[in-house]
Design an enzyme around this catalytic site. Structure first.
Site, short mmCIF file in Angstrom:
data_model
loop_
_atom_site.label_atom_id
_atom_site.label_comp_id
_atom_site.label_asym_id
_atom_site.label_seq_id
_atom_site.Cartn_x
_atom_site.Cartn_y
_atom_site.Cartn_z
N LYS A 14 32.86 -50.86 -57.51
CA LYS A 14 33.07 -50.96 -56.06
C LYS A 14 32.06 -51.93 -55.43
CE LYS A 14 32.46 -46.49 -55.39
NZ LYS A 14 32.32 -45.80 -56.67
N ARG A 89 33.91 -39.42 -49.38
CA ARG A 89 33.83 -38.81 -50.70
C ARG A 89 34.32 -37.37 -50.68
NH1 ARG A 89 29.57 -42.28 -52.85
NH2 ARG A 89 29.28 -41.97 -55.07
N ARG A 128 23.85 -50.31 -66.93
CA ARG A 128 23.20 -50.50 -65.63
C ARG A 128 21.86 -49.78 -65.58
NH1 ARG A 128 26.43 -48.63 -60.31
NH2 ARG A 128 25.55 -46.61 -60.72
N ARG A 134 17.78 -46.62 -61.38
CA ARG A 134 18.27 -45.52 -60.55
C ARG A 134 18.14 -44.22 -61.33
NH1 ARG A 134 24.00 -46.89 -57.71
NH2 ARG A 134 24.13 -44.63 -57.93
N ARG A 145 27.31 -36.50 -61.48
CA ARG A 145 28.03 -37.35 -60.52
C ARG A 145 29.52 -37.41 -60.85
NH1 ARG A 145 24.66 -42.32 -61.49
NH2 ARG A 145 26.19 -43.49 -60.29
P1 ADP Z 1 28.07 -44.39 -57.42
O1 ADP Z 1 27.46 -45.51 -58.20
O2 ADP Z 1 28.02 -43.08 -58.13
O3 ADP Z 1 29.41 -44.70 -56.87
P2 ADP Z 1 26.70 -44.51 -54.82
O4 ADP Z 1 25.69 -45.57 -54.93
O5 ADP Z 1 27.92 -44.77 -54.00
O6 ADP Z 1 27.07 -44.04 -56.28
O7 ADP Z 1 26.03 -43.15 -54.27
C1 ADP Z 1 24.89 -42.60 -54.89
C2 ADP Z 1 24.68 -41.17 -54.43
O8 ADP Z 1 24.53 -41.12 -52.99
C3 ADP Z 1 25.80 -40.19 -54.73
O9 ADP Z 1 25.75 -39.67 -56.04
C4 ADP Z 1 25.52 -39.11 -53.66
O10 ADP Z 1 24.43 -38.30 -54.01
C5 ADP Z 1 25.10 -39.92 -52.45
N1 ADP Z 1 26.26 -40.29 -51.62
C6 ADP Z 1 26.73 -41.55 -51.43
N2 ADP Z 1 27.81 -41.52 -50.61
C7 ADP Z 1 28.03 -40.22 -50.28
C8 ADP Z 1 28.99 -39.54 -49.50
N3 ADP Z 1 29.96 -40.22 -48.88
N4 ADP Z 1 28.91 -38.20 -49.38
C9 ADP Z 1 27.94 -37.52 -49.98
N5 ADP Z 1 27.00 -38.08 -50.77
C10 ADP Z 1 27.03 -39.42 -50.93
#
Ligand code: ADP
Length: 189
Positions: A14, A89, A128, A134, A145
Site C-alpha cells: 500500500k 481498518r 523489510r 519497525r 497484525r
Molecule cells: P501495515 O504495514 O501492517 O499495513 P501500518 O503501517 O498501516 O501497518 O500500521 C501500523 C500499525 O498502526 C497497525 O498495526 C496498528 O497498530 C496501527 N494502526 C494503523 N492504522 C490503524 C487503524 N486504522 N486503526 C487502528 N490501528 C491502526
C-alpha cells in the site's frame, strides 16, 4: 474530489503504490500507520498512548484513530482528494469516514484491495524487517497484525462491496504493472 481507499494486509504494498498514485493523481496521502509512527517518534502524548499497542501488533482504538484521521483531513483544505492507506481498518471506522466525508459533500469514490497471498506477505515483511527497524515487523508481532487483519479488518471489504465500490487488483509482480492496473481501475471512477 477523488477519494480512494487502498486496502490490503500488512506487506501488501500500500505504501509503495500510494507514493506513485499521489504523484500521478495529485492526491494527499494519509497513512494512519505513518501518522502514528511520527507521533511515537516525536513522543507526543498520543504517541505515548499508542506505542505499546502498535509495537505489539494490535489495533489502536477506533476513537483515537478516527480523531487523528479527521484532524489530518481538515489540515488539507485545498486537497483535490485523498488516498487513505491503513484506514479504515474496522467497520466503525468505515462508517465514520462515510459520515465525515458526507458532511463535506464528499464521498469515497472507490476502494482497491491489493491481493497478495500469505506466503508472499511473510517473505516481504521479513525482508523489510532487516531495514525498517519497525518493532512490529518481527515475526511474532507480525502474526498478531495478520490476525488483527483477518479478525477485524477484512470485514471492511463486504461493507464497501455492498456499496458497489470494491475492486481487487493483483498485488504480486512488478511494481509498474501493479501501478498500471491500479490506474486502469481509478480512471473509471
Ligand atoms: P501495515 O504495514 O501492517 O499495513 P501500518 O503501517 O498501516 O501497518 O500500521 C501500523 C500499525 O498502526 C497497525 O498495526 C496498528 O497498530 C496501527 N494502526 C494503523 N492504522 C490503524 C487503524 N486504522 N486503526 C487502528 N490501528 C491502526
Amino acid at each position: 474530489m477523488l477519494n480512494l481507499v487502498l486496502f490490503g494486509p500488512p506487506g501488501a504494498g500500500k505504501g509503495t503504490q500510494s507514493q506513485k498514485l499521489i504523484d500521478h493523481y495529485q492526491l494527499v496521502h494519509i497513512s494512519t500507520g505513518d501518522l502514528f509512527r511520527a507521533h511515537i517518534k516525536s513522543q507526543t502524548s498520543l504517541g505515548q498512548q499508542v506505542s505499546k499497542l502498535i509495537a505489539d501488533g494490535e489495533l489502536v482504538p477506533d476513537s483515537i484513530t478516527i480523531a487523528m484521521l479527521e484532524e489530518e483531513v481538515d489540515k488539507n483544505k485545498e486537497a483535490k482528494g485523498f488516498i487513505f492507506d491503513g484506514f479504515p481498518r474496522t467497520v466503525p471506522q468505515a462508517e465514520e469516514l462515510d459520515k465525515f466525508l458526507a458532511g463535506k459533500g464528499a464521498k469515497i469514490n472507490g476502494v482497491i484491495a491489493l491481493d497478495v497471498d500469505q506466503e508472499e506477505l511473510t517473505r516481504r515483511i521479513a525482508e523489510r524487517h532487516k531495514i525498517s527497524g519497525r518493532p512490529d515487523d518481527d515475526a511474532e508481532k507480525l502474526k498478531k497484525r495478520i490476525s488483527e487483519y483477518f479478525n477485524k479488518t477484512v470485514h471492511v471489504l463486504p461493507y464497501y462491496e455492498s456499496q458497489g465500490k470494491l475492486a481487487k487488483v493483483n498485488g504480486i509482480g512488478e511494481i509498474e504493472i501493479i501501478f498500471n492496473d491500479l490506474c486502469t481501475v481509478i480512471d473509471q471512477y
